[in-house]
Structures are given as structure tokens and as C-alpha cells.
Motif scaffolding. Sequence first.
Motif, mmCIF file in Angstrom:
data_model
loop_
_atom_site.group_PDB
_atom_site.id
_atom_site.type_symbol
_atom_site.label_atom_id
_atom_site.label_comp_id
_atom_site.label_asym_id
_atom_site.label_seq_id
_atom_site.Cartn_x
_atom_site.Cartn_y
_atom_site.Cartn_z
ATOM 1 N N GLY A 133 0.684 -1.423 -0.030
ATOM 2 C CA GLY A 133 -0.023 -0.036 -0.099
ATOM 3 C C GLY A 133 0.744 1.482 0.084
ATOM 4 N N LEU A 134 2.122 1.079 0.338
ATOM 5 C CA LEU A 134 3.110 2.363 0.532
ATOM 6 C C LEU A 134 3.848 2.594 -0.519
ATOM 7 C CD1 LEU A 134 3.990 2.766 4.073
ATOM 8 C CD2 LEU A 134 2.461 4.280 2.898
ATOM 9 N N VAL A 135 4.410 1.451 -1.096
ATOM 10 C CA VAL A 135 5.680 1.521 -1.887
ATOM 11 C C VAL A 135 5.244 1.573 -3.598
ATOM 12 C CG1 VAL A 135 7.836 0.573 -2.623
ATOM 13 C CG2 VAL A 135 7.131 0.525 -0.379
ATOM 14 N N ASP A 136 5.534 2.490 -4.215
ATOM 15 C CA ASP A 136 5.420 2.601 -5.869
ATOM 16 C C ASP A 136 6.647 2.044 -6.501
ATOM 17 O OD1 ASP A 136 4.860 3.164 -8.281
ATOM 18 O OD2 ASP A 136 4.118 5.234 -7.975
ATOM 19 N N PHE A 137 6.688 0.793 -6.717
ATOM 20 C CA PHE A 137 7.852 0.118 -7.271
ATOM 21 C C PHE A 137 8.067 0.500 -8.767
ATOM 22 C CE2 PHE A 137 6.676 -2.652 -4.019
ATOM 23 C CZ PHE A 137 7.808 -2.932 -3.295
ATOM 24 N N GLU A 138 6.981 0.856 -9.634
ATOM 25 C CA GLU A 138 7.506 1.334 -10.765
ATOM 26 C C GLU A 138 8.090 2.795 -10.725
ATOM 27 O OE1 GLU A 138 6.896 0.130 -13.890
ATOM 28 O OE2 GLU A 138 6.329 -1.750 -12.888
ATOM 29 N N LEU A 139 7.756 3.638 -9.804
ATOM 30 C CA LEU A 139 8.289 4.864 -9.627
ATOM 31 C C LEU A 139 9.773 4.816 -9.009
ATOM 32 C CD1 LEU A 139 7.794 8.096 -9.237
ATOM 33 C CD2 LEU A 139 7.499 7.790 -6.913
ATOM 34 N N LEU A 140 10.016 3.811 -8.423
ATOM 35 C CA LEU A 140 11.591 3.559 -7.955
ATOM 36 C C LEU A 140 12.353 2.747 -9.126
ATOM 37 C CD1 LEU A 140 10.798 2.089 -4.468
ATOM 38 C CD2 LEU A 140 11.987 4.184 -5.022
ATOM 39 N N ARG A 159 25.059 -16.731 -0.125
ATOM 40 C CA ARG A 159 25.543 -15.439 -0.880
ATOM 41 C C ARG A 159 24.606 -14.411 -0.818
ATOM 42 N NH1 ARG A 159 27.482 -18.034 -6.423
ATOM 43 N NH2 ARG A 159 28.352 -15.828 -6.538
ATOM 44 N N LEU A 160 25.091 -13.152 -1.040
ATOM 45 C CA LEU A 160 24.199 -11.872 -1.027
ATOM 46 C C LEU A 160 23.885 -11.656 -2.410
ATOM 47 C CD1 LEU A 160 23.508 -9.052 -0.303
ATOM 48 C CD2 LEU A 160 25.678 -8.232 -1.127
ATOM 49 N N ARG A 161 22.516 -11.305 -2.750
ATOM 50 C CA ARG A 161 21.848 -10.974 -3.712
ATOM 51 C C ARG A 161 21.516 -9.579 -3.599
ATOM 52 N NH1 ARG A 161 17.216 -13.125 -7.732
ATOM 53 N NH2 ARG A 161 16.864 -11.500 -9.027
ATOM 54 N N LEU A 162 22.014 -8.613 -4.316
ATOM 55 C CA LEU A 162 21.687 -7.141 -4.566
ATOM 56 C C LEU A 162 20.584 -6.709 -5.549
ATOM 57 C CD1 LEU A 162 24.983 -5.250 -4.289
ATOM 58 C CD2 LEU A 162 23.467 -5.493 -2.498
ATOM 59 N N ASP A 167 15.169 -4.206 -10.786
ATOM 60 C CA ASP A 167 14.728 -5.587 -10.488
ATOM 61 C C ASP A 167 14.026 -5.436 -8.933
ATOM 62 O OD1 ASP A 167 17.264 -5.551 -9.191
ATOM 63 O OD2 ASP A 167 17.688 -7.120 -9.692
ATOM 64 N N LEU A 168 13.867 -4.199 -8.310
ATOM 65 C CA LEU A 168 13.230 -3.911 -7.310
ATOM 66 C C LEU A 168 11.723 -4.444 -7.241
ATOM 67 C CD1 LEU A 168 13.853 -3.165 -4.334
ATOM 68 C CD2 LEU A 168 13.356 -0.908 -5.002
ATOM 69 N N SER A 169 11.286 -5.378 -6.304
ATOM 70 C CA SER A 169 9.869 -5.760 -6.182
ATOM 71 C C SER A 169 9.303 -5.747 -4.798
ATOM 72 C CB SER A 169 9.899 -7.088 -6.950
ATOM 73 O OG SER A 169 10.377 -7.955 -6.305
ATOM 74 N N LEU A 170 8.142 -6.136 -4.513
ATOM 75 C CA LEU A 170 7.576 -6.425 -3.065
ATOM 76 C C LEU A 170 8.279 -7.579 -2.635
ATOM 77 C CD1 LEU A 170 5.763 -5.819 -0.810
ATOM 78 C CD2 LEU A 170 3.969 -7.067 -2.335
ATOM 79 N N GLU A 187 10.647 -16.620 -2.022
ATOM 80 C CA GLU A 187 11.127 -17.269 -3.110
ATOM 81 C C GLU A 187 11.005 -16.212 -4.292
ATOM 82 O OE1 GLU A 187 9.698 -20.850 -4.514
ATOM 83 O OE2 GLU A 187 10.362 -21.986 -2.537
ATOM 84 N N ILE A 188 12.163 -16.038 -4.845
ATOM 85 C CA ILE A 188 12.351 -15.195 -6.204
ATOM 86 C C ILE A 188 12.768 -15.987 -7.198
ATOM 87 C CG2 ILE A 188 13.366 -12.839 -7.048
ATOM 88 C CD1 ILE A 188 13.096 -12.173 -4.191
ATOM 89 N N ASP A 189 12.424 -16.031 -8.440
ATOM 90 C CA ASP A 189 12.938 -16.913 -9.552
ATOM 91 C C ASP A 189 13.224 -18.325 -8.893
ATOM 92 O OD1 ASP A 189 12.951 -14.525 -11.102
ATOM 93 O OD2 ASP A 189 14.782 -13.857 -10.426
ATOM 94 N N GLY A 190 12.357 -18.796 -8.215
ATOM 95 C CA GLY A 190 12.541 -20.323 -7.780
ATOM 96 C C GLY A 190 13.536 -20.269 -6.622
ATOM 97 N N GLN A 191 13.952 -19.504 -6.037
ATOM 98 C CA GLN A 191 15.105 -19.424 -5.251
ATOM 99 C C GLN A 191 14.677 -18.791 -3.869
ATOM 100 O OE1 GLN A 191 18.020 -21.254 -5.745
ATOM 101 N NE2 GLN A 191 17.133 -21.574 -7.622
ATOM 102 N N PRO A 192 15.082 -19.362 -2.672
ATOM 103 C CA PRO A 192 14.759 -18.804 -1.254
ATOM 104 C C PRO A 192 15.564 -18.102 -1.007
ATOM 105 C CG PRO A 192 15.846 -21.039 -1.036
ATOM 106 C CD PRO A 192 15.798 -20.591 -2.674
ATOM 107 N N TYR A 193 14.991 -16.639 -0.031
ATOM 108 C CA TYR A 193 15.900 -15.653 0.297
ATOM 109 C C TYR A 193 15.292 -15.455 1.717
ATOM 110 C CZ TYR A 193 17.824 -14.985 -4.416
ATOM 111 O OH TYR A 193 18.378 -15.328 -5.590
ATOM 112 N N TRP A 194 16.436 -14.897 2.592
ATOM 113 C CA TRP A 194 16.266 -14.709 3.985
ATOM 114 C C TRP A 194 16.840 -13.259 3.809
ATOM 115 C CZ3 TRP A 194 18.462 -19.573 6.976
ATOM 116 C CH2 TRP A 194 17.841 -20.708 6.978
#
Length: 346
Positions: A133-140, A159-162, A167-170, A187-194
Motif C-alpha cells: 500500500g505504500l511503495v510505488d515500485f514502478e516509480l523506483l 550469498r548476497l543478492r543485491l 529488479d526491485l519488487s515487493l 522465493e524469487i525466481d524459484g530461489q529462497p531468500y532470507w
Amino acid sequence: MKLEPWLPRRGAALNLALQGGGAHGAFTWGVLDALLEHGRWRFGALSGSSAGALNAVMLAQGLRQGGADAARELLERFWTRLAACMPVGGAGHAGEELALRPAMHLALQWAQLLSPYQFNPLGLNPMRELLAGLVDFELLRHPAAPRLYIGATHAGSGRLRLFGNADLSLQALLASTCLPNVHHAVEIDGQPYWDGGFSANPPLLPLVFEQACADTLLVLLSPLDLGAAPRSAEGIRSRMLELAFGGPLVRELQLLHEARSRLARELWPCGRLPRRVARARLHCVDADEPLRELDGHSRMVVHLGFFQRLRDQGREQALRWLREHGEAVGRRSSMSGWAPASPLHA
């Protein structure tokens, strides 16, 4: 060509590297509020993990939408709405100090025994609705938006993913804030992230390697010097957590220090990257003094009064830094313990 108010202008730009730390991220809100109100510098690029990522995104979006005043308003809106997400009975007063209620302490104890896939099988996360409700990812993602480096940790390799603007998204923002004992892996692109704090807290090297702006201000929620080794069981558990989330930054600082030491022995650094490393200037606003007496569980206290108190402390520390070290920006490093570059490379 007229520059946007956040874009770097020679001699007046400052990158921001924002550390994560749960509810303590409200301290960073105060630091940013003071910097925006002061209006002395334009911002180059912003990096962050976990709560630092949330602050960086709110700052970037506000600057893009309407400059400093809009950024201050959006940061306040985010932290105020976050406080409203807290379940009833989550936090309360203990004298004049905020503390977790017994029910929340019990929930945290269960979180040590059960995985989020057991006690939260549906993967409910109130942060998802708040950010949507707050972030406009298209704007960013727009090329004119402030540059962002948002960190997440690949759960399978560490490993770090930047995530940059493109490629910023919710999902990316939720990944950066995903505590694995509280939330399902994202999960992003089928991969798990913490949570990004496990691998970069905050990401520093991209600001040095990829940005022309030489000055970077680190806003730290955990001290770099943790003091003597603890002896109690609780103290050891707390120290292990501090090392897990503080170690990545220490390693990045060590790497930069070693690279600068080697470059200082050269007559003249060749190439864009060596020159950027050689002239990097670091500055720091840290929360060590105001947060020193807080219990580690206070990172989980989601309460508007607590947030506002931390905000005020962050503003006070930022204003102190401005008075004592603001004139160093564009000239020299002011971060304690950071070796200055050789005069040949200044």
C-alpha cells in the motif's frame, strides 16, 4: 541540465548505507529526518538490508515524489503504520520503559522450538500488505529515481543478492526483511531468500565500487566493537546473533582497508575502480550510546511511542554528527578507525 534534488553534484553528494536492526531501525528514521531537514547535501546512492532497506526505499520514493519534505512525510507514515500492525498485547510499558508483554515473550520462545512453517503455515506477513500500500515500485524503477542497493541472503548458499532499481519488487523487499525463525523464506525466481543482514548489513562495497560519489555515511544500529567476550549463556547467545548480523560489515571494512593500504603503496592507482577505492571517504552515525541499555528483545517491540523515542534519539545523534563532522564531507573521512587515504590519492 537541472539536477533533481537527490542527484549528486560535485562536492555536495553523500551516499547512505543503512544498517538493519528490527524496531531499532526507527533510530535511522530520526537520522534521515534530521539530514533531510538540514538540507546540506544531495544524496548519491542508498543501500540497506532489513530495516535499513525499508528506510532506504521510503527515502528514495519520497525524494522522487517531492524532495526532502515528501521523504520526511513518507518515513513518518511508514513507521506510524508499522506500529498499527502490532497484534494487541504485543508491547506495553514497564515503568517508563517499553517492554514485550508476557504473551509476546512466550511467542518468541515458541519461535525457538517451532519453525514458521509450523506455527504460521499460511505464511501470513502483515508487512506485505503495508508495503504493497505504500511503495510505488514502478516509480523506483524509473531511471531518474535515486540509486538503490537492497540486500537479501540466498538461503541455500549464504550469498548476497543485491536488488537494484531495475529488479526491485515487493518480493525483493520482503526477502530483505525475512527473519527465518519468524517468516517463510521468500522465493524469487524459484530461489529462497532470507534477511539481507546475514550477508551484508548494510551493503557497502557497491557504494564504493559503483558510485562516483566518494563520501558514504553509515548509519549503524550495532556497535563495531562489541566489548569483552560474554560468559553467561544468554550473553553468548546474544553475542552470536550480533556477530551474525554485524560480521558482514566488518569484513567489508577490512577488505576496503586492505585494498586502500595496498593502493597507498602505489605511485598512482590506475583504472576507475582503484581510484574510487583510494579516495573513498567514510562517515558514521551510530546508535551505540542511545541503544546500549536496551534489551535485545527490544528489536521486536513494535510500538509507536518506542519508535518515536528512537526517532528523537536518531535526530539528536545526527545533529551532533553534523556539528562535529559535517565539514569533513567532501574533504576527509570522519569515521573512527577508518584509515585515511594517502595524500597522493586524496
